[in-house]
Design a protein around this motif. Sequence first.
Motif, PDB file in Angstrom:
ATOM      1  N   HIS A  13      34.512  40.321  38.157  1.00  0.00           N
ATOM      2  CA  HIS A  13      35.762  40.680  37.291  1.00  0.00           C
ATOM      3  C   HIS A  13      36.156  39.243  36.769  1.00  0.00           C
ATOM      4  N   HIS A  17      36.045  39.028  32.807  1.00  0.00           N
ATOM      5  CA  HIS A  17      37.576  39.458  32.141  1.00  0.00           C
ATOM      6  C   HIS A  17      38.560  38.287  32.161  1.00  0.00           C
ATOM      7  N   GLU A  19      41.615  38.355  31.419  1.00  0.00           N
ATOM      8  CA  GLU A  19      42.959  38.830  31.878  1.00  0.00           C
ATOM      9  C   GLU A  19      42.609  38.592  33.532  1.00  0.00           C
ATOM     10  N   ILE A  20      41.722  38.771  34.234  1.00  0.00           N
ATOM     11  CA  ILE A  20      41.773  38.861  35.595  1.00  0.00           C
ATOM     12  C   ILE A  20      41.474  37.316  35.754  1.00  0.00           C
ATOM     13  N   HIS A  72      33.700  45.426  44.056  1.00  0.00           N
ATOM     14  CA  HIS A  72      34.233  46.550  43.296  1.00  0.00           C
ATOM     15  C   HIS A  72      33.050  47.015  42.064  1.00  0.00           C
ATOM     16  N   SER A 101      38.861  47.780  47.066  1.00  0.00           N
ATOM     17  CA  SER A 101      37.791  48.620  46.556  1.00  0.00           C
ATOM     18  C   SER A 101      36.423  48.232  47.519  1.00  0.00           C
ATOM     19  N   ARG A 122      44.173  55.504  40.590  1.00  0.00           N
ATOM     20  CA  ARG A 122      44.790  55.406  39.242  1.00  0.00           C
ATOM     21  C   ARG A 122      45.287  54.059  38.881  1.00  0.00           C
ATOM     22  N   GLU A 123      45.058  53.713  37.888  1.00  0.00           N
ATOM     23  CA  GLU A 123      45.205  52.289  37.500  1.00  0.00           C
ATOM     24  C   GLU A 123      46.395  51.952  36.482  1.00  0.00           C
ATOM     25  N   LEU A 124      47.833  52.195  36.962  1.00  0.00           N
ATOM     26  CA  LEU A 124      48.874  52.047  36.341  1.00  0.00           C
ATOM     27  C   LEU A 124      49.640  50.838  36.520  1.00  0.00           C
ATOM     28  N   GLY A 125      49.327  50.112  37.433  1.00  0.00           N
ATOM     29  CA  GLY A 125      50.150  49.030  37.944  1.00  0.00           C
ATOM     30  C   GLY A 125      51.314  49.536  38.563  1.00  0.00           C
ATOM     31  N   GLU A 153      47.072  49.339  41.838  1.00  0.00           N
ATOM     32  CA  GLU A 153      46.378  50.462  41.470  1.00  0.00           C
ATOM     33  C   GLU A 153      46.814  51.355  42.807  1.00  0.00           C
ATOM     34  N   HIS A 199      44.025  44.906  44.295  1.00  0.00           N
ATOM     35  CA  HIS A 199      43.459  45.139  42.732  1.00  0.00           C
ATOM     36  C   HIS A 199      43.373  43.819  42.353  1.00  0.00           C
ATOM     37  N   GLU A 200      42.101  43.554  41.362  1.00  0.00           N
ATOM     38  CA  GLU A 200      42.078  42.313  40.910  1.00  0.00           C
ATOM     39  C   GLU A 200      42.912  42.039  39.469  1.00  0.00           C
ATOM     40  N   ALA A 201      43.658  43.087  39.101  1.00  0.00           N
ATOM     41  CA  ALA A 201      44.333  42.638  38.191  1.00  0.00           C
ATOM     42  C   ALA A 201      46.042  42.271  38.379  1.00  0.00           C
TER      43      ALA A 201
END
Lengths: 256, 256, 256, 256
Positions: A13, A17, A19-20, A72, A101, A122-125, A153, A199-201
Amino acid sequence: MKTRVTVWNEYRHEKLHEEIRKVYPQGIHAVLKEFLSKENDFTVRTATLDDPEHGLTEAVLAETDVLLWWGHMAHLEVSDAVVERVYQRVLDGMGLIVLHSGHASKIFKKLCGSNSQQLKWRELGEKERIWVIEPTHPIADGLPEFIEIPQEEMYGEVFGIPTPETLLFISWFEGGEVFRSGCCYTRGLGKVFYFRPGHEAFPVYRQSDIQRVIVNAVRWAKPANGPKPTKGNYPPLEPIGDGRTSLHPELHKNKA
Amino acid sequence: MKTRVTVWNEYRHEKLHEEIRKVYPQGIHAVLKEFLSKENDFTVRTATLDDPEHGLTEAVLAETDVLLWWGHMAHLEVSDAVVERVYQRVLDGMGLIVLHSGHASKIFKKLCGSNSQQLKWRELGEKERIWVIEPTHPIADGLPEFIEIPQEEMYGEVFGIPTPETLLFISWFEGGEVFRSGCCYTRGLGKVFYFRPGHEAFPVYRQSDIQRVIVNAVRWAKPANGPKPTKGNYPPLEPIGDGRTSLHPELHKNKA
Amino acid sequence: MKTRVTVWNEYRHEKLHEEIRKVYPQGIHAVLKEFLSKENDFTVRTATLDDPEHGLTEAVLAETDVLLWWGHMAHLEVSDAVVERVYQRVLDGMGLIVLHSGHASKIFKKLCGSNSQQLKWRELGEKERIWVIEPTHPIADGLPEFIEIPQEEMYGEVFGIPTPETLLFISWFEGGEVFRSGCCYTRGLGKVFYFRPGHEAFPVYRQSDIQRVIVNAVRWAKPANGPKPTKGNYPPLEPIGDGRTSLHPELHKNKA
Amino acid sequence: MKTRVTVWNEYRHEKLHEEIRKVYPQGIHAVLKEFLSKENDFTVRTATLDDPEHGLTEAVLAETDVLLWWGHMAHLEVSDAVVERVYQRVLDGMGLIVLHSGHASKIFKKLCGSNSQQLKWRELGEKERIWVIEPTHPIADGLPEFIEIPQEEMYGEVFGIPTPETLLFISWFEGGEVFRSGCCYTRGLGKVFYFRPGHEAFPVYRQSDIQRVIVNAVRWAKPANGPKPTKGNYPPLEPIGDGRTSLHPELHKNKA
């Protein structure tokens, strides 16, 4: 003697990505290594998926007391040979800390003996609050009653793991679910700890209480100094009734 | 509806060794089937290693509520495909009763997630006494305080299993060892029971109390009628703070 | 900071019976204190039944991290007030190690919540062999696979304890029985360990491996540094739907 | 033979507070009895605090297979003699189902051996969602993945119970907490189930899924038909080395 920690990170990631990469510019493993290295009784190295043999050679594992595992998006790229190698090391006494993960990694599924991949997500932060329900356990050392993570997540039950030997943490999620977020197991001579967050984000591994859990888990999971069980054909410690000997020894030559 | 039982037996010792054939002329499976068939709520069939697909086709397993497993000298001849099939059925709810040297079978090791093959053993035909330590468990229904087996193979600790969810029986052996002889596990939606006795050279499965344990275990292990857990991407049950949506949905398309 | 250990001994057999005095001339507590005092991280004191308040005043307990308990013939002479005091200290975090016939003490029964007094026994001075079945547990540190005691009183199952959180040891007895001889519990913030051996007529506490178990158990049972759980009326951490307030607060004034 | 159920209710709120009487006009016990009586294999009676001996005479308890317990504002009015009587019956095999604020009852605290009274609480009538985490357990029979209760009192961790032998349910609360809401224990020959929901101000026991849990729990908790453990001085089953007899039998006359 210091506890030798190897931090394994898939490290995809962060490379793929942007953002990550903003969250973990040098990779998740770099942040894990950084805070673990502050402990005087640890020596820490890292390994990643794209290293030769994923960085987990026989030599590296032989010098590892506790292995951390973050993966992940590329679980299936981990070679079966390396999984088998890690598995044998756990049975022989190496500690394993499976993060977030990593629940769906080959190695954790193999050690669970069940479909630990199964859960809701679910990934809504959204907000997560991790409640400590076994306050006397060594992994709860120095923790507050709960740890709040502003954005994470969601993972929700039913989590397809075997019932933990010790259930340390239960998570509350803003969207309405709960999760068993800190789970202890023993496999052979090895200790295994699953810890949900990360979670990575989101910069979860930068929270000091999360770091505290991981540091505690390393100390808990390091190899024990107990008896090394023997196995195989075992002579009697007490006399057997009439001094019998094996009824058909030829059948059992290769049994172990 | 009746509980559909399939008795799986390796069925090699009985064909190869005359002394074993004297104990179980039609095979261990025949004796197991015989006493199980006396229960009005069971229907029983058998399957053996040398049947096509070891007798465990998709169709047979789909019609099996509880599978018994006896194997010893040919564990490695069981195909990985059949092991995987049985494994998935257990996770989906089929009960599994692993008998005696089935401890070293592929399927039990896979479900344990550890080296259940590890133990001490000795084949002198010594006395075993199985003590019931959880007298309220359904599998202890109708049992005496202990079951004595005049002659058995010894199995000794440390047994390389995960700590049982419930430990029902502890064996005492004449030669000086102890063993965890009745061990309950849950894996996914399936229940697993390991029951130690049953060396091929002794008529252990003809003892009525041993039969009682196995009958009880079938009733205990049959599929439950609980909730079927859902999994995967799960919409929130409660509103999330600011109505956020996924931060990077493209990363998670194949996640389960 | 050192771990403050208090060794409590009933100290009656040694005063009343010459044959016991030969085994433990200064009392069982003196031998326990002697080997515990060799550990640099422990400070050790003793207390006995015939001391004022049985030697377990509020002040002594306040300065005790781990309490050892040996009692046998005078369980009923222990005052309920002292039992309650010890009980509260355990819930607040003090470790408790219950030795041998302490299984029938008021304090252990109270902490078990069941009839831990129930077991079989026999006093023939037979052989006991204690098998370690959880070799990775801290209490198994440095132990061999089993500990042999040449002569001991027999304790046999069913032992009327709650299923241990961790079962460490299983005993084999010459006369044909087994026993759960090392049992871990958590009660409130306190850890409790039951360890079977130590009949007064045999010099069991002079065996080095038995001493090792007790030293390890002290380290395991000492108070943890985890969160101190709060209780009682607790304001919401998240907004409740419509800003409701208590429906009938007057009913709940004294609830905790 | 039918399972004989006795529903015990404190029955004070319903008499003292009009708003509670609106929810349960004939008392909580009447509603519990009503739905339990629909099961063909149950016979149901009720008992309340203000009955002579709280309705729990020796005769009533002798005819009770499973006892339900609801209490809240008058725990201390329950006589110690009746508590001791119930306690002994549980150890002898009677099932006990402790509902909601029964967590702080004398009988549950005595059976726990710890401060089960300790927890967080809040009475705002917020939403509770009970997640089933062990879907194969008999008490989960016929349940959905979660049970939603529109308005309930909150109970939050840390709950001062011993770690459950089986943890079935975890509650999510709107205000941000979690709770272990379905907890199984064995005490002696008796099974104990704690089930969290049921605040007097809300019609929780009228929800069909809640009723299903309680019906299932009665079936699970009814007395087993296992071995009745013997205790006390026990002759050897095997010959002891040199035919020793007791070293000092006079010391052990009253031991059990």
